[in-house]
Design an enzyme around this catalytic site. Structure first.
Site, PDB file in Angstrom:
ATOM      1  N   ASP A  59      -9.323  -4.025  -1.699  1.00 27.40           N
ATOM      2  CA  ASP A  59      -7.871  -3.885  -1.535  1.00 27.40           C
ATOM      3  C   ASP A  59      -7.574  -3.425  -0.110  1.00 27.40           C
ATOM      4  OD1 ASP A  59      -5.102  -3.686  -2.450  1.00 27.40           O
ATOM      5  OD2 ASP A  59      -5.386  -1.551  -2.149  1.00 27.40           O
ATOM      6  N   GLU A 148      -6.938  -9.889  -1.603  1.00 29.37           N
ATOM      7  CA  GLU A 148      -5.554 -10.315  -1.784  1.00 29.37           C
ATOM      8  C   GLU A 148      -5.186 -11.274  -0.656  1.00 29.37           C
ATOM      9  OE1 GLU A 148      -2.964  -6.823  -1.758  1.00 29.37           O
ATOM     10  OE2 GLU A 148      -4.452  -5.721  -0.654  1.00 29.37           O
ATOM     11  N   ASP A 231      -5.040   2.443  -4.430  1.00 30.33           N
ATOM     12  CA  ASP A 231      -5.896   1.426  -3.820  1.00 30.33           C
ATOM     13  C   ASP A 231      -7.097   1.064  -4.697  1.00 30.33           C
ATOM     14  OD1 ASP A 231      -4.203   1.373  -1.654  1.00 30.33           O
ATOM     15  OD2 ASP A 231      -5.366   2.833  -0.514  1.00 30.33           O
TER      16      ASP A 231
END
Ligand SMILES: [Zn+2]
Length: 248
Positions: A59, A148, A231
């Site tokens: 992340d 991501e 996170d």
């Protein structure tokens, strides 16, 4: 070299005999140093690596680059911040040497200008070196890496994030990770831009509205009560999402 004749270089590796030299590109950086990039072509057989036990989620984090699904942070150093003092001093010295309206500045000026460029170059190289090592290590250890799909341009343009986003090299990191993975049959899997990695509880799948506020670093799931680090939870979701895509 054509035109230049013989040049002395620092060579770190020798290409195997069967590699075919395609091109050589020479560039000069503002510091005055020359760099030679050498392009080879070679046959390679990539063997797909498909061990789903070797999956990790990353992340993005503004500080330290990322937090992984095991809960640890990459802890990327602030290279620019480390050199900031020296850079500022060198820059100030340079601007004092500048004579307005003069087309050709003094030799001292150009010398100082080069010094500033050397400092900038050092930061750039430190960052690239660190990112190369980090991405290499991840690709060696994992077959599937879930990340991501971030719109970095949009993020750095939004006032909330500003300069620090473009600074920390996530884009460079992702491209290194991707080509290194491809070269050894591993996989970087991007979650869809709409995937709610930060908002979803990785235990029960409930979406919590409190996480919309980016300053919320820790939260409790309203459905199952699990306490989350923002996170770490997002990284767990990215790992699960990568596996879901792989197993489709
Ligand atoms: Zn939950």
């Amino acid at each position: 070299m054509p035109k230049l004749g013989e040049v002395k270089i620092k060579k770190h590796r020798t290409a195997p005999e069967d590699w075919k030299l395609k091109s050589v590109t020479i560039t000069q950086e503002a510091s005055g140093k020359y760099y030679v990039s050498v392009l080879y072509e070679y046959e390679s057989q990539v063997i797909e690596q498909n061990d789903t036990d070797k999956t990790i989620g990353l992340d993005y984090a503004m500080n330290g680059l990322y937090v992984n699904s095991d809960g640890s942070c990459a802890e990327m150093p602030h290279f620019l911040r480390q050199s900031e003092k020296r850079l500022r001093k060198a820059q100030q010295k340079l601007s004092k040497m500048y004579v307005k309206g003069k087309e050709k500045q003094s030799n001292r000026y150009y010398k100082q200008k080069r010094r500033v460029a050397v400092l900038h170059e050092k930061v750039r190289h430190q960052r690239a070196d660190w990112l190369h090592k980090k991405s290499r290590d991840l690709v060696n250890r994992y077959d599937y890496i879930g990340i991501e799909d971030l719109d970095m341009k949009g993020m750095s343009q939004s006032l909330r994030f500003g300069k620090s986003v473009s600074d920390n090299g996530w884009g460079m990191f992702v491209s290194m990770l991707t080509y290194k993975a491809e070269m050894c049959g591993k996989h970087v899997i991007k979650a869809d831009r709409m995937f709610p990695s930060s908002q979803m509880c990785h235990v029960c799948g409930c979406i919590s509205p409190v996480t919309k506020d980016l300053s919320v670093r820790e939260w409790d799931c309203p459905a199952c009560g699990t306490h989350h680090d923002r996170d770490h939870n997002a990284a767990m979701n990215l790992k699960t999402e990568a596996l879901r895509i792989v197993l489709l």
